[in-house]
Design an enzyme around this catalytic site. Structure first.
Site, PDB file in Angstrom:
ATOM      1  N   THR A  16      47.464  83.222  36.220  1.00 25.65           N
ATOM      2  CA  THR A  16      46.134  83.252  36.835  1.00 25.65           C
ATOM      3  C   THR A  16      45.845  81.955  37.582  1.00 25.65           C
ATOM      4  O   THR A  16      45.118  81.944  38.569  1.00 25.65           O
ATOM      5  CB  THR A  16      45.081  83.485  35.736  1.00 25.65           C
ATOM      6  OG1 THR A  16      45.324  84.770  35.170  1.00 25.65           O
ATOM      7  CG2 THR A  16      43.666  83.456  36.277  1.00 25.65           C
ATOM      8  N   SER A  70      52.447  86.364  33.519  1.00 21.35           N
ATOM      9  CA  SER A  70      53.272  86.045  32.339  1.00 21.35           C
ATOM     10  C   SER A  70      53.435  87.209  31.367  1.00 21.35           C
ATOM     11  O   SER A  70      54.239  87.135  30.449  1.00 21.35           O
ATOM     12  CB  SER A  70      52.759  84.796  31.625  1.00 21.35           C
ATOM     13  OG  SER A  70      51.653  85.080  30.816  1.00 21.35           O
ATOM     14  N   THR A 103      48.366  82.497  30.996  1.00 22.96           N
ATOM     15  CA  THR A 103      47.896  82.236  29.628  1.00 22.96           C
ATOM     16  C   THR A 103      48.449  83.241  28.614  1.00 22.96           C
ATOM     17  O   THR A 103      48.533  82.938  27.431  1.00 22.96           O
ATOM     18  CB  THR A 103      46.351  82.298  29.555  1.00 22.96           C
ATOM     19  OG1 THR A 103      45.931  83.602  29.962  1.00 22.96           O
ATOM     20  CG2 THR A 103      45.697  81.253  30.417  1.00 22.96           C
ATOM     21  N   ASP A 104      48.799  84.462  29.094  1.00 18.96           N
ATOM     22  CA  ASP A 104      49.057  85.545  28.135  1.00 18.96           C
ATOM     23  C   ASP A 104      50.263  85.314  27.222  1.00 18.96           C
ATOM     24  O   ASP A 104      50.231  85.714  26.058  1.00 18.96           O
ATOM     25  CB  ASP A 104      49.181  86.888  28.875  1.00 18.96           C
ATOM     26  CG  ASP A 104      47.822  87.391  29.351  1.00 18.96           C
ATOM     27  OD1 ASP A 104      46.793  86.868  28.869  1.00 18.96           O
ATOM     28  OD2 ASP A 104      47.778  88.291  30.212  1.00 18.96           O
TER      29      ASP A 104
END
Ligand code: SIN
Length: 326
Positions: A16, A70, A103-104
């Site tokens: 992101t 990700s 972030t995932d």
């Protein structure tokens, strides 16, 4: 350690932080991994703010290692990323690495890197919860903070910097799907904070000892990595999926057990059958804080405080390391 007059290498992988939405008002619906790492670096060290003192004498080099959301992170990209980290860490003029990441799955990548590299220099991952063109994008500040931490960190290791907090790769987890401070280190807590370009370390934070499982140079080709899955205990947990995975050739199973690693009687039987069929089984807890404390009722090896996804990384590397030593 002061890294002045030295180079910080910034590796881009997407996420992101490099994402774009249709308008500057849209923060939730967007496409990740659209902007290149050089652009992100420019917006973090942009002309609107003078560079903080600790970065003033640093040189920066940007390299795009990957460009993906990700959720699609894979063993090939991990191998490539770890190899590029190893390359840059071995250069005398490089003081630290910064990696931008979605972030995932960031906590999995951070933990993986900590287990296949033996860095004497810091590796700092960073990310964003809002796309790069959002009116209040958090990426530029997060990247700036990550650069500050990279240039002034107290020691080697793999770190995450986001929302003004510094977390160690061993403990950090994404705990919220949307809020800006989406990361947490559970009972251990954050290792420090970045405020106004200054790093404040938590005095009581104890650095975990480095634990190299398998050096990146020893990793097999991505297609040869073992097949390891996570299965979770829950109400009415059946044994069908465990048996199906074993029949399909799974090589490792991580149990995300309930509480202190408990598992339904049915699922326990199927996991014991899996073990007899030489499938490696590791125990973790689906609770997102604390560690599984081994007791006499545990029949599978416990992973201590590692979350199920990090236990999976550890098991992947354990299996590969055993294969190397045969
Ligand atoms: C991703 O993980 O690449 C997308 C989500 C995010 O970065 O927050």
């Amino acid at each position: 350690m002061q890294a002045n007059n030295q180079k910080i290498v910034v590796l881009g992988t997407g996420g992101t932080i490099a994402g774009e939405s249709e308008s500057a008002d849209e923060g939730l619906s967007y496409k990740a991994a659209q902007r290149g790492i050089s652009d992100l670096l420019k917006s973090a060290s942009g002309s609107h703010l003078p560079l903080p003192e600790v970065l003033a004498a640093c040189q920066f080099e940007a390299e795009q290692v990957a460009q993906l959301d990700s959720k699609d992170m894979d063993f090939e990209t991990w191998t490539q990323l770890a190899k590029r980290c190893d390359h840059w860490l071995n250069q005398d003029d490089v003081a630290a690495l910064v990696i931008t990441h979605g972030t995932d799955t960031l906590e999995e990548t951070a933990y993986f890197l900590s287990q296949v590299l033996n860095p004497s220099k810091p590796i700092v991952l960073t990310c964003a919860m809002r796309p790069a063109n959002f009116k209040d994008a958090d990426g530029p500040q997060n990247l700036r903070d990550a650069l500050v931490v990279a240039a002034s960190t107290k020691g080697p290791g793999v770190w995450l910097v986001a929302a003004g907090e510094i977390h160690h790769s061993q403990f950090v987890q994404k705990v919220h799907p949307t809020r800006l401070n989406a990361f947490d280190s559970g009972e251990t807590g954050a290792a420090g904070r970045v405020e106004n370009d200054k790093v404040q370390w938590v005095k009581t934070f104890n650095m975990p000892s480095p634990n190299l499982k398998l050096h990146v140079s020893q990793l097999p080709l991505p297609a040869q990595w073992p097949w390891v899955e996570i299965v979770m205990n829950h109400v009415n947990a059946s044994q069908k999926h465990v048996d199906a995975l074993v029949n399909a050739g799974v090589q490792g199973l991580v149990l995300a057990g309930t509480g202190n690693g408990s598992v339904s009687s049915q699922m326990k039987e199927s996991l014991l059958r899996a073990q007899t069929a030489h499938v490696q089984v590791r125990l973790s807890s689906r609770c997102n804080q604390g560690a599984v404390i081994p007791t006499s009722s545990h029949v599978f090896d416990a992973s201590g405080a590692l979350s199920p996804v990090k236990t999976r990384v550890a098991l992947l590397l354990d299996i590969m390391s055993k294969q190397q030593n045969h």
